[in-house]
Design an enzyme around this catalytic site. Sequence first.
Site, PDB file in Angstrom:
ATOM      1  N   SER A 198       0.855  -1.149   0.122  1.00 44.94           N
ATOM      2  CA  SER A 198       0.050   0.160  -0.112  1.00 44.94           C
ATOM      3  C   SER A 198       1.115   0.785   0.149  1.00 44.94           C
ATOM      4  O   SER A 198       1.785   1.025   0.116  1.00 44.94           O
ATOM      5  CB  SER A 198      -0.925   0.161   0.980  1.00 44.94           C
ATOM      6  OG  SER A 198      -0.089   0.468   2.523  1.00 44.94           O
ATOM      7  N   LYS A 199       0.114   2.561  -0.283  1.00 45.31           N
ATOM      8  CA  LYS A 199       0.754   3.604  -0.208  1.00 45.31           C
ATOM      9  C   LYS A 199       2.046   4.266   0.715  1.00 45.31           C
ATOM     10  O   LYS A 199       3.229   4.486   1.317  1.00 45.31           O
ATOM     11  CB  LYS A 199      -0.024   4.355  -0.790  1.00 45.31           C
ATOM     12  CG  LYS A 199       0.580   6.156   0.098  1.00 45.31           C
ATOM     13  CD  LYS A 199       0.613   6.797  -1.358  1.00 45.31           C
ATOM     14  CE  LYS A 199       1.032   8.727  -1.620  1.00 45.31           C
ATOM     15  NZ  LYS A 199       1.388   9.025  -0.153  1.00 45.31           N
ATOM     16  N   ARG A 200       0.960   3.434   1.955  1.00 45.01           N
ATOM     17  CA  ARG A 200       1.343   3.657   4.305  1.00 45.01           C
ATOM     18  C   ARG A 200       2.556   3.018   4.223  1.00 45.01           C
ATOM     19  O   ARG A 200       3.625   3.251   4.666  1.00 45.01           O
ATOM     20  CB  ARG A 200       0.404   3.266   4.651  1.00 45.01           C
ATOM     21  CG  ARG A 200       0.705   4.014   5.339  1.00 45.01           C
ATOM     22  CD  ARG A 200      -0.370   3.378   7.342  1.00 45.01           C
ATOM     23  NE  ARG A 200      -2.028   3.620   6.299  1.00 45.01           N
ATOM     24  CZ  ARG A 200      -3.255   2.906   6.645  1.00 45.01           C
ATOM     25  NH1 ARG A 200      -2.791   2.522   7.851  1.00 45.01           N
ATOM     26  NH2 ARG A 200      -4.335   3.198   6.690  1.00 45.01           N
TER      27      ARG A 200
END
Length: 502
Positions: free
Chosen positions: A265-267
């Site tokens: 994910s972006k996170r």
Amino acid sequence: MSDKPVRVRFAPSPTGGLHIGGVRTALYNYLLAKQLGGKMLLRIEDTDQARFVEGAEEYIIEALSWVGITIDEGVGVGGPHAPYRQSERKTIYMDYAMQLINSGKAYYAFDTSEELDAMRQTLESQGSAFQYNAATRTKLNNSLTLSEMQTKAKIEEGVPYVIRFKVPSKEEIRFKDIIRDWVLVHSSTVDDKVLMKSDGMPTYHLAHAVDDHLMEISHVIRGEEWLPSAPLHVLLYRAFGWEESMPQFAHLPLLLKPEGNGKLSKRDADSGGFPIFPLSWTTTDGTKAIGFREEGYLKEALINFLAFLGWNPGTEQEMFSMDELITAFSLEKINKSGAKFDIHKAKWYNQQYLKLSLDEELAKTYLPDYELDTAKKLTHLFKERVTFPQEIAQESERLLTTPTTYDEAIVASKWNIDAKNGITAFQHILPNIENFVADEIKHALHDELEKLGIKMGKMMQMLRIAIMGTGTGPDLMLSMEIMGKEEVNLRLEKALAELPNL
Ligand code: GLU
């Protein structure tokens, strides 16, 4: 299996920056097309107006062009099946939806969200989950339960409606995925998906199937998240009578977090300090996410890294140019299981490609402010020592800045009378070194120290400290060559004045 000419498509939705997984999907499509002499299409799937983001399409085009994925047909290029932007093909989808309505394979549904909620609650209170399907469609507000007249009247009155696919109740769906082999599903597990939305736009399911058919796509290569929808798509092809010429499917493995648990994910990218977008992307709220390009990844490194996320050639070879990938690639060698996004591997590739890059090209790009000859020497000196090319500029600047401090620990252990005499003598002979290049400097120093009976090894580290201030760094002779005689003289003088008295 059909033997249609190879035509593949990359079909992103312009909903933001293109996720790096999308670049891998585009790459695999491209590799197959090029290997088999086929065509690569770019179709923009922008039918979800709520998620449309200004600038995303331009971003996608720029990202593909940066990594070297060329488009043969599609948005930005044109071609025989134009337009390639789905929002410009609205009427085409409506025609096909009507074709299904007219053949009894789709129907109008007028249910309001309240009506659907009520049905959901009733079913849930009986312990079953709600699906719009063969079991429930006969109890809902649609053209199957209303008369033809009632339906017509509603449409004429402007009552909002969607068009739903009437999933056949007793059909086997069997298709071969190139990566996952045979998939077998029963139609009773598929619900009556919306094909046309109340805003007159098609859903992804209808639009992409119609387009893949009309654009004569031979292989649908896309992310694993679409695998659960594939049975519906097969039913759609069947309903249109296109099953014979249906594209072959290949659902690519997920990109996993660096530790391997769950989807990347972006996170994960933010917390791991690595990019998730090929190019920097600024979101509508103004947050800027740095891209692989801006971070200093070379496109060759990124491509090689992405190619290996889910595929490998089955040999020891790790370095592949785009042309070599085109030759070696095969959909059959793609893994079913997810691929860990190991950014260290991406960095390793970057170092390898940096070493292989031509000094002159790097010099022109990353050291534009230096005289070319010096820039080339600096590049040569640093390119094997750094991960990202912009570090060449940082290191060069450091090299060309006169040190103001000297490594104390080294001074404490190595600063002795031999070192002092050696450095003093070296400074004295500097004017005699006519051709101030690494080899000549080294010979002159060597000869002088020999005369004085000082071992070179005894004072080299202190010489480095005097010149650079630090105990480690690139080749000292080459560094001196780049600095030039005058600067070396200055630095030696300064060091002799500033180092402790003995
Ligand atoms: N628009 C879809 C997406 O962005 C395309 C999926 C497909 O390739 O069929 O994921």
